[in-house]
Design a protein around this motif. Structure first.
Motif, PDB file in Angstrom:
ATOM      1  N   PRO A 159       0.888  -1.237  -0.031  1.00 18.35           N
ATOM      2  CA  PRO A 159       0.065   0.067  -0.034  1.00 18.35           C
ATOM      3  C   PRO A 159       0.632   1.428   0.007  1.00 18.35           C
ATOM      4  N   LEU A 160       0.252   2.269  -0.643  1.00 17.73           N
ATOM      5  CA  LEU A 160       1.108   3.720  -0.767  1.00 17.73           C
ATOM      6  C   LEU A 160       0.896   4.378   1.004  1.00 17.73           C
ATOM      7  N   PRO A 161       2.060   5.151   1.195  1.00 12.57           N
ATOM      8  CA  PRO A 161       1.672   5.594   2.462  1.00 12.57           C
ATOM      9  C   PRO A 161       0.481   6.353   2.336  1.00 12.57           C
ATOM     10  N   ALA A 162       0.204   6.575   3.861  1.00 17.88           N
ATOM     11  CA  ALA A 162      -1.406   7.375   3.967  1.00 17.88           C
ATOM     12  C   ALA A 162      -1.366   8.724   3.651  1.00 17.88           C
ATOM     13  N   GLU A 163      -0.190   9.383   3.834  1.00 19.08           N
ATOM     14  CA  GLU A 163      -0.114  10.681   3.240  1.00 19.08           C
ATOM     15  C   GLU A 163       0.067  11.021   1.965  1.00 19.08           C
ATOM     16  N   ALA A 164       0.301   9.931   1.046  1.00 18.71           N
ATOM     17  CA  ALA A 164       0.470  10.268  -0.330  1.00 18.71           C
ATOM     18  C   ALA A 164      -0.706  10.480  -0.889  1.00 18.71           C
ATOM     19  N   ASP A 165      -0.921  11.629  -1.827  1.00 27.09           N
ATOM     20  CA  ASP A 165      -2.179  11.942  -2.542  1.00 27.09           C
ATOM     21  C   ASP A 165      -2.261  11.328  -3.973  1.00 27.09           C
ATOM     22  N   VAL A 166      -2.386  10.350  -4.026  1.00 25.09           N
ATOM     23  CA  VAL A 166      -2.489   9.526  -5.342  1.00 25.09           C
ATOM     24  C   VAL A 166      -3.592   8.782  -5.569  1.00 25.09           C
ATOM     25  N   ALA A 167      -4.115   9.316  -6.934  1.00 21.99           N
ATOM     26  CA  ALA A 167      -5.396   8.697  -7.302  1.00 21.99           C
ATOM     27  C   ALA A 167      -5.164   7.608  -8.456  1.00 21.99           C
ATOM     28  N   VAL A 168      -5.571   6.445  -8.420  1.00 24.11           N
ATOM     29  CA  VAL A 168      -5.335   5.489  -9.293  1.00 24.11           C
ATOM     30  C   VAL A 168      -6.309   5.139 -10.097  1.00 24.11           C
ATOM     31  N   HIS A 169      -6.074   5.070 -11.569  1.00 17.97           N
ATOM     32  CA  HIS A 169      -7.186   4.844 -12.501  1.00 17.97           C
ATOM     33  C   HIS A 169      -7.078   3.529 -13.404  1.00 17.97           C
ATOM     34  N   THR A 170      -7.938   2.641 -13.373  1.00 16.94           N
ATOM     35  CA  THR A 170      -7.625   1.409 -14.119  1.00 16.94           C
ATOM     36  C   THR A 170      -8.227   1.391 -15.448  1.00 16.94           C
ATOM     37  N   VAL A 171      -7.754   2.404 -16.370  1.00 19.40           N
ATOM     38  CA  VAL A 171      -8.512   2.421 -17.817  1.00 19.40           C
ATOM     39  C   VAL A 171      -7.017   2.404 -18.602  1.00 19.40           C
ATOM     40  N   ASP A 172      -7.248   2.542 -19.913  1.00 16.80           N
ATOM     41  CA  ASP A 172      -6.200   2.561 -20.784  1.00 16.80           C
ATOM     42  C   ASP A 172      -5.503   4.023 -20.793  1.00 16.80           C
ATOM     43  N   ALA A 173      -4.183   3.844 -20.929  1.00 12.44           N
ATOM     44  CA  ALA A 173      -3.586   5.244 -20.691  1.00 12.44           C
ATOM     45  C   ALA A 173      -3.728   6.347 -21.811  1.00 12.44           C
ATOM     46  N   ARG A 174      -4.122   6.072 -22.969  1.00 14.45           N
ATOM     47  CA  ARG A 174      -4.288   6.994 -24.166  1.00 14.45           C
ATOM     48  C   ARG A 174      -5.672   7.747 -23.721  1.00 14.45           C
ATOM     49  N   ALA A 175      -6.796   6.480 -23.409  1.00 19.26           N
ATOM     50  CA  ALA A 175      -8.126   6.945 -23.273  1.00 19.26           C
ATOM     51  C   ALA A 175      -8.242   7.927 -22.104  1.00 19.26           C
ATOM     52  N   TRP A 176      -7.311   7.628 -20.889  1.00 15.74           N
ATOM     53  CA  TRP A 176      -7.436   8.651 -19.853  1.00 15.74           C
ATOM     54  C   TRP A 176      -6.970  10.046 -20.232  1.00 15.74           C
ATOM     55  N   LEU A 177      -5.754   9.877 -20.862  1.00 14.77           N
ATOM     56  CA  LEU A 177      -5.179  11.204 -21.423  1.00 14.77           C
ATOM     57  C   LEU A 177      -6.049  11.924 -22.138  1.00 14.77           C
ATOM     58  N   GLU A 178      -6.788  11.365 -22.942  1.00 20.63           N
ATOM     59  CA  GLU A 178      -7.885  12.021 -23.949  1.00 20.63           C
ATOM     60  C   GLU A 178      -8.779  12.978 -23.447  1.00 20.63           C
ATOM     61  N   ALA A 179      -9.349  12.211 -22.099  1.00 19.80           N
ATOM     62  CA  ALA A 179     -10.537  12.706 -21.357  1.00 19.80           C
ATOM     63  C   ALA A 179      -9.887  13.686 -20.251  1.00 19.80           C
ATOM     64  N   ALA A 180      -8.721  13.909 -20.040  1.00 20.55           N
ATOM     65  CA  ALA A 180      -8.067  14.737 -18.911  1.00 20.55           C
ATOM     66  C   ALA A 180      -8.046  16.268 -19.380  1.00 20.55           C
ATOM     67  N   SER A 181      -7.972  17.079 -18.186  1.00 20.93           N
ATOM     68  CA  SER A 181      -8.172  18.422 -18.608  1.00 20.93           C
ATOM     69  C   SER A 181      -6.909  18.844 -19.371  1.00 20.93           C
ATOM     70  N   ASP A 182      -7.283  20.039 -20.054  1.00 16.60           N
ATOM     71  CA  ASP A 182      -6.063  20.942 -20.315  1.00 16.60           C
ATOM     72  C   ASP A 182      -5.326  21.453 -19.065  1.00 16.60           C
ATOM     73  N   ASP A 183      -4.040  21.733 -19.508  1.00 12.37           N
ATOM     74  CA  ASP A 183      -3.043  22.327 -18.465  1.00 12.37           C
ATOM     75  C   ASP A 183      -3.176  22.001 -17.199  1.00 12.37           C
ATOM     76  N   SER A 184      -3.145  20.680 -16.777  1.00 12.05           N
ATOM     77  CA  SER A 184      -3.320  20.143 -15.505  1.00 12.05           C
ATOM     78  C   SER A 184      -2.433  19.264 -14.838  1.00 12.05           C
ATOM     79  N   ALA A 185      -1.167  19.316 -15.392  1.00 17.09           N
ATOM     80  CA  ALA A 185      -0.276  18.529 -14.773  1.00 17.09           C
ATOM     81  C   ALA A 185       1.063  19.263 -15.126  1.00 17.09           C
TER      82      ALA A 185
END
Length: 281
Positions: A113-139
């Motif tokens: 398990p990740l450390p409790a203090e780590a702010d990490v969201a895990v998404h179980t989808v295809d990488a490009r599909a997730w990327l195409e749905a992600a917001s502009d200028d967000s990373a």
């Protein structure tokens, strides 16, 4: 005290094994179908065992002022080596991890398990599909370390994919990719050309033996629309147990030569490593 024991489980894309490192307490190796995927040290997440992971870590170190939080996207999760590293070196970072293998993500979450203090969201989808749905200028940073078996999937190698990466990154954001190839570097040269068509600054980090064509190996490509601290990166990778070299500017342009850009519809996966080669992380 109970000794850690190996864990083996069928996941979505093969058989995953988690094996404790008998020489390093708290450390684990993840393999899928026998191929090494990730190495994590739960007690010291700043310890990056694999050379390619250490090089990605060096780029992350120069991606912003030391210690400042980053908004990060990781395409490919494995055992979450780099999300753990960023959470430790840049507390307060917000991170999205995209791991297409839901069974693997569940296995890692349950046993490492990740450390409790780590702010990490895990998404179980295809990488490009997730990327195409992600917001502009967000990373601030986007790390691509996606392998289907032992190959980078074709749809994560194209101009269209790189355009999506650039859209999601903020101005001055940094893109990092873990790739693998061998001489004559047809795949790697085309990848650098494709990334350079969208980003003003591109650097390549690899062991000299790989760049000289002596063996198949991992190569880290980093890109941004701002100047990267090549001096600091060069010093960091040169000081590693297995020193690497940084190529950029005119030398990198000569390496790429007349390599063609990669487009959707004609893209192919990265080359398979030779039998026994260590090529993925």
């Amino acid at each position: 005290m109970n000794e850690p024991i190996p864990v083996s489980r069928a996941v979505d894309h093969g058989t995953a094994k988690l094996m404790p490192d008998v020489d390093r307490e708290g450390a684990w190796l993840l393999t899928v179908d026998g191929a090494p995927q990730s190495y994590v040290d739960l007690d010291d997440p700043t310890h990056l065992e694999f050379e390619y992971a250490r090089r990605l870590g060096h780029v992350l170190d120069v991606a912003g002022e030391p210690g400042t939080p980053l908004d990060a996207v990781h395409l490919g999760g494995g055992a979450m080596t780099l999300p753990r590293y960023l959470a430790a070196t840049r507390p307060g970072s917000r991170q999205d991890v995209v791991e297409a293998d839901a069974g693997l993500a569940e296995l890692v979450a349950g046993h490492l398990p990740l450390p409790a203090e780590a702010d990490v969201a895990v998404h179980t989808v295809d990488a490009r599909a997730w990327l195409e749905a992600a917001s502009d200028d967000s990373a601030d940073v986007l790390v691509a370390d996606v392998y289907g078996g032992s190959q980078v999937p074709a749809h994560l190698t194209t101009v269209g994919y790189v355009d999506e990466v650039a859209r999601v990154l903020r101005g001055g954001g940094v893109y990092l990719a873990n790739l693998a190839d061998a001489a004559p570097f047809a795949f790697l040269r085309s990848q650098v050309a494709t990334v350079a068509a969208r980003f003003a600054e591109v650097v390549l980090v690899a062991e000299p033996a790989v760049l000289r064509g002596r063996r198949f190996g991992n190569v880290v490509v980093a890109a941004s629309d701002r100047t990267l601290d090549v001096g600091a990166l060069t010093r960091a990778v040169a000081a590693d147990p297995f020193p690497a070299r940084v190529e950029h500017g005119a030398a990198l342009r000569r390496f790429v030569g007349d390599a063609a850009l990669v487009h959707d519809g004609t893209a192919v996966p990265s080359p398979l490593p030779p039998s026994g080669a260590f090529a993925i992380g």
